[in-house]
Write an enzyme that holds these catalytic residues in place. Structure first.
Site, PDB file in Angstrom:
ATOM      1  N   ARG A 228       0.848  -1.182   0.000  1.00 27.50           N
ATOM      2  CA  ARG A 228       0.000   0.000   0.000  1.00 27.50           C
ATOM      3  C   ARG A 228       0.891   1.241   0.000  1.00 27.50           C
ATOM      4  O   ARG A 228       2.001   1.236   0.559  1.00 27.50           O
ATOM      5  CB  ARG A 228      -0.915   0.021   1.228  1.00 27.50           C
ATOM      6  N   HIS A 276      -0.710   1.067  -9.887  1.00 26.50           N
ATOM      7  CA  HIS A 276      -1.501   0.202  -8.996  1.00 26.50           C
ATOM      8  C   HIS A 276      -2.211  -0.898  -9.788  1.00 26.50           C
ATOM      9  O   HIS A 276      -3.429  -1.088  -9.693  1.00 26.50           O
ATOM     10  CB  HIS A 276      -2.521   1.020  -8.204  1.00 26.50           C
TER      11      HIS A 276
END
Length: 313
Positions: A228, A276
Site C-alpha cells: 500500500r 496500482h
C-alpha cells in the site's frame, strides 16, 4: 437478499455481469441508483463514500472488491458486520507475475541495459545466478506465500517475514521485530506485501532502507512495494536512491493515487512506476468467490478470509 455495488473507479458492467452469473437469485443494486436501503443484505465496495453504510439497516456482510481492506476499515460510519477480504487464485497469480517481472528486471540489470541502448552502446553485463540473489518478502499472507514459493521455484534464495510466526516448506521465515531486522540485513531485493495498518504506516523509510546490505551481487539493495502507498515515505525513497542506500525501486502503490504529475518519483532514473496494477481485480473471478461466500453464509457456514478488525487485515 440484494447486493449493493459501490465500486469507485471500477468496471461496473463487468461486476454486474459477474455477480448475476454467480448469484442469479440475488438482485444487484448500484450505489448511484435509487434503492431501498433496508433491502440490502450484502455490499461489494471499493473506496466507499462516507454516507454509504449509514442507511443500510439490514446489512450482513461487506466484501472488499480488491486485496486491501484499509479503505473499508477507515470508513467513518463502519457498521459492526463481517468484512471479507478478496482472495482468489487469479489475484495471487497476477501479483506473483508482477513480483517475478520486477525481480527479473532488477536481476538482469535492465536499467543498465536500457541506458546502454539509449547510448547505442553494446555492453556485456555480469549476470549472477538466481541462487546468489536473496529475495526477502515482508508479509506472508496468501499473496506473499505464493510469491515466495514461485520465486523459490525460479531458483532465488527466498526468505519471508510476518508479524506472527509462520512456516513455509523450503523457505526461511522470520517474525517479530528482531526477525524483521534479520530479514532486512539479509535481503538483496526487498518485496513489501504488508497491509496498511497503523503499525505499518511509513514503515518503508530511510532507517529501514539503511538496514539493507550493500554487499550483494546486484551492487546494492532493491525495493519492490506492492503493498500500500501508506507504507512508504516517498521522500525517503528518493533520498535513499540518490545517496546509494537503495540501488533501485519498483513502486506500484503511492500515498496519493493517481500519482500527482509534480511528484519527483516520475522522473527518477532508478524507479519503475506502475499505476496500482500489480494485482488488478478480475470481476468474473472475484464474483465467483463472492458467490461462494454468500452461499456459505446463507447456509450457516463460517465465512472465509474474514478480516480481524483489531489488527487491520
Amino acid at each position: 437478499m440484494s447486493i449493493l455495488l459501490a465500486l469507485k473507479g471500477m468496471d461496473i458492467p463487468a461486476w454486474v455481469a459477474g455477480l448475476k452469473e454467480a448469484l442469479p437469485d440475488h438482485p444487484i443494486v448500484l450505489a448511484d441508483e435509487d434503492y431501498d436501503p433496508a433491502a440490502i443484505d450484502y455490499a461489494v465496495v471499493w473506496q466507499p463514500d462516507d454516507a454509504l453504510f449509514r442507511p443500510l439497516s439490514n446489512l450482513k456482510v461487506i466484501f472488499s472488491a480488491g486485496a486491501g481492506v484499509d479503505h473499508i476499515l477507515r470508513h467513518p460510519a463502519l457498521p459492526d458486520v463481517p468484512i471479507v477480504r478478496a482472495v482468489d487464485t487469479e489475484l495471487s497469480q497476477r501479483m506473483t507475475h508482477y513480483i517475478l517481472s520486477q525481480v527479473f528486471f532488477h536481476h538482469r540489470k535492465m536499467f543498465e541495459v536500457q541506458a546502454a541502448q539509449a547510448r547505442g552502446e553494446w555492453i556485456m553485463l555480469d549476470q549472477p545466478s538466481a541462487s546468489r540473489i536473496r529475495v526477502g518478502i515482508m508479509g506472508l499472507g496468501v499473496l506473499g506465500t505464493d510469491a515466495a514459493e514461485k520465486l523459490k521455484l525460479h531458483g532465488y534464495d527466498v526468505a519471508g517475514w510476518s508479524r506472527t510466526e509462520k512456516q513455509i516448506d523450503g523457505i526461511r521465515t522470520y517474525s517479530g521485530e528482531d526477525g524483521l531486522d534479520a530479514l532486512l540485513g539479509w535481503s538483496d531485493i526487498l518485496v513489501c506485501l504488508l497491509p496498511s495498518t497503523p503499525a505499518t504506516a511509513d514503515i518503508l523509510n530511510y532507517d529501514l532502507f539503511s538496514k539493507l546490505p550493500q554487499t550483494g551481487v546486484l551492487g546494492g539493495p532493491v525495493l519492490i512495494n506492492v503493498g500500500r502507498g501508506a507504507l512508504q515515505k516517498e521522500e525517503d525513497i528518493i533520498r535513499a536512491l540518490d545517496d546509494g542506500t537503495l540501488m533501485a525501486a519498483s513502486l506500484d502503490v503511492f500515498k496519493v493515487e493517481p500519482l500527482p504529475q509534480d511528484s519527483p518519483l516520475w522522473g527518477h532514473p532508478r524507479i519503475v512506476i506502475t499505476p496500482h496494477v500489480a494485482a488488478d481485480s478480475d470481476p468474473a473471478a472475484f464474483s465467483r468467490s463472492i458467490g461462494t461466500q454468500v452461499r456459505k453464509f446463507e447456509s450457516g457456514k463460517p465465512l472465509d478470509n474474514q478480516v480481524d478488525k483489531t489488527v487491520g487485515y
